[in-house]
Design a protein around this motif. Sequence first.
Motif, mmCIF file in Angstrom:
data_model
loop_
_atom_site.group_PDB
_atom_site.id
_atom_site.type_symbol
_atom_site.label_atom_id
_atom_site.label_comp_id
_atom_site.label_asym_id
_atom_site.label_seq_id
_atom_site.Cartn_x
_atom_site.Cartn_y
_atom_site.Cartn_z
ATOM 1 N N GLY A 37 -21.235 -36.914 22.428
ATOM 2 C CA GLY A 37 -22.328 -35.963 22.512
ATOM 3 C C GLY A 37 -22.486 -35.238 23.836
ATOM 4 O O GLY A 37 -23.419 -34.441 23.991
ATOM 5 N N SER A 38 -21.591 -35.459 24.778
ATOM 6 C CA SER A 38 -21.658 -34.716 26.037
ATOM 7 C C SER A 38 -21.226 -33.275 25.799
ATOM 8 O O SER A 38 -20.237 -33.026 25.104
ATOM 9 C CB SER A 38 -20.762 -35.355 27.088
ATOM 10 N N THR A 39 -21.966 -32.342 26.389
ATOM 11 C CA THR A 39 -21.712 -30.927 26.130
ATOM 12 C C THR A 39 -21.342 -30.172 27.393
ATOM 13 O O THR A 39 -21.662 -30.584 28.515
ATOM 14 C CB THR A 39 -22.949 -30.260 25.508
ATOM 15 N N ASN A 40 -20.684 -29.045 27.179
ATOM 16 C CA ASN A 40 -20.294 -28.147 28.262
ATOM 17 C C ASN A 40 -20.394 -26.721 27.730
ATOM 18 O O ASN A 40 -19.993 -26.472 26.584
ATOM 19 C CB ASN A 40 -18.855 -28.453 28.698
ATOM 20 N N TYR A 41 -20.928 -25.815 28.549
ATOM 21 C CA TYR A 41 -21.139 -24.434 28.103
ATOM 22 C C TYR A 41 -20.568 -23.433 29.100
ATOM 23 O O TYR A 41 -20.577 -23.661 30.303
ATOM 24 C CB TYR A 41 -22.642 -24.135 27.961
ATOM 25 N N ALA A 42 -20.133 -22.300 28.571
ATOM 26 C CA ALA A 42 -19.802 -21.177 29.431
ATOM 27 C C ALA A 42 -21.096 -20.667 30.057
ATOM 28 O O ALA A 42 -22.160 -20.697 29.421
ATOM 29 C CB ALA A 42 -19.127 -20.072 28.626
ATOM 30 N N ASP A 43 -21.004 -20.177 31.284
ATOM 31 C CA ASP A 43 -22.206 -19.688 31.972
ATOM 32 C C ASP A 43 -22.905 -18.588 31.181
ATOM 33 O O ASP A 43 -24.130 -18.489 31.184
ATOM 34 C CB ASP A 43 -21.841 -19.165 33.358
ATOM 35 N N SER A 44 -22.134 -17.789 30.485
ATOM 36 C CA SER A 44 -22.687 -16.638 29.781
ATOM 37 C C SER A 44 -23.587 -17.014 28.603
ATOM 38 O O SER A 44 -24.358 -16.179 28.122
ATOM 39 C CB SER A 44 -21.549 -15.741 29.280
ATOM 40 N N VAL A 45 -23.478 -18.260 28.135
ATOM 41 C CA VAL A 45 -24.279 -18.658 26.963
ATOM 42 C C VAL A 45 -25.282 -19.752 27.276
ATOM 43 O O VAL A 45 -26.073 -20.133 26.394
ATOM 44 C CB VAL A 45 -23.372 -19.098 25.793
ATOM 45 N N LYS A 46 -25.274 -20.269 28.489
ATOM 46 C CA LYS A 46 -26.214 -21.342 28.840
ATOM 47 C C LYS A 46 -27.649 -20.884 28.631
ATOM 48 O O LYS A 46 -28.035 -19.792 29.043
ATOM 49 C CB LYS A 46 -26.006 -21.762 30.300
#
Length: 121
Positions: A55-64
């Motif tokens: 369940g650990s997540t990572n996002y592109a800056d553009s969609v955070k």
Amino acid sequence: QVQLVESGGGLVQAGGSLRLSCTASGSIFSINAMGWYLQAPGKQRELVATITSGGSTNYADSVKGRFTISRDNAEKTVYLQMNSLKPEDTAVYYCKAQITQRLQGPQFQYWGQGTLVTVSE
């Protein structure tokens, strides 16, 4: 064989929301990381968000702050909730999954066929 099938794309006005789904099927022992990527016309495919089996997540800056990735391990499904959509989010969205097909077997990467998201002004 393993198959990833995406759904949920479509046309939405700027500021609107869409929810993408991607379900894995076939000969699957375990699914590790899953993720969403986008490819805009004339551009390379790029990361949107990833989620581990824990369940650990990572996002592109553009969609955070606008997009949320989640998964249902029992259903072998990953979701992407997209809010406050912008015209620049327009792209084909692909899901990816790292899948093991047998106990202690190798892990392979699989891609879905893509689903088109179009955000109008």
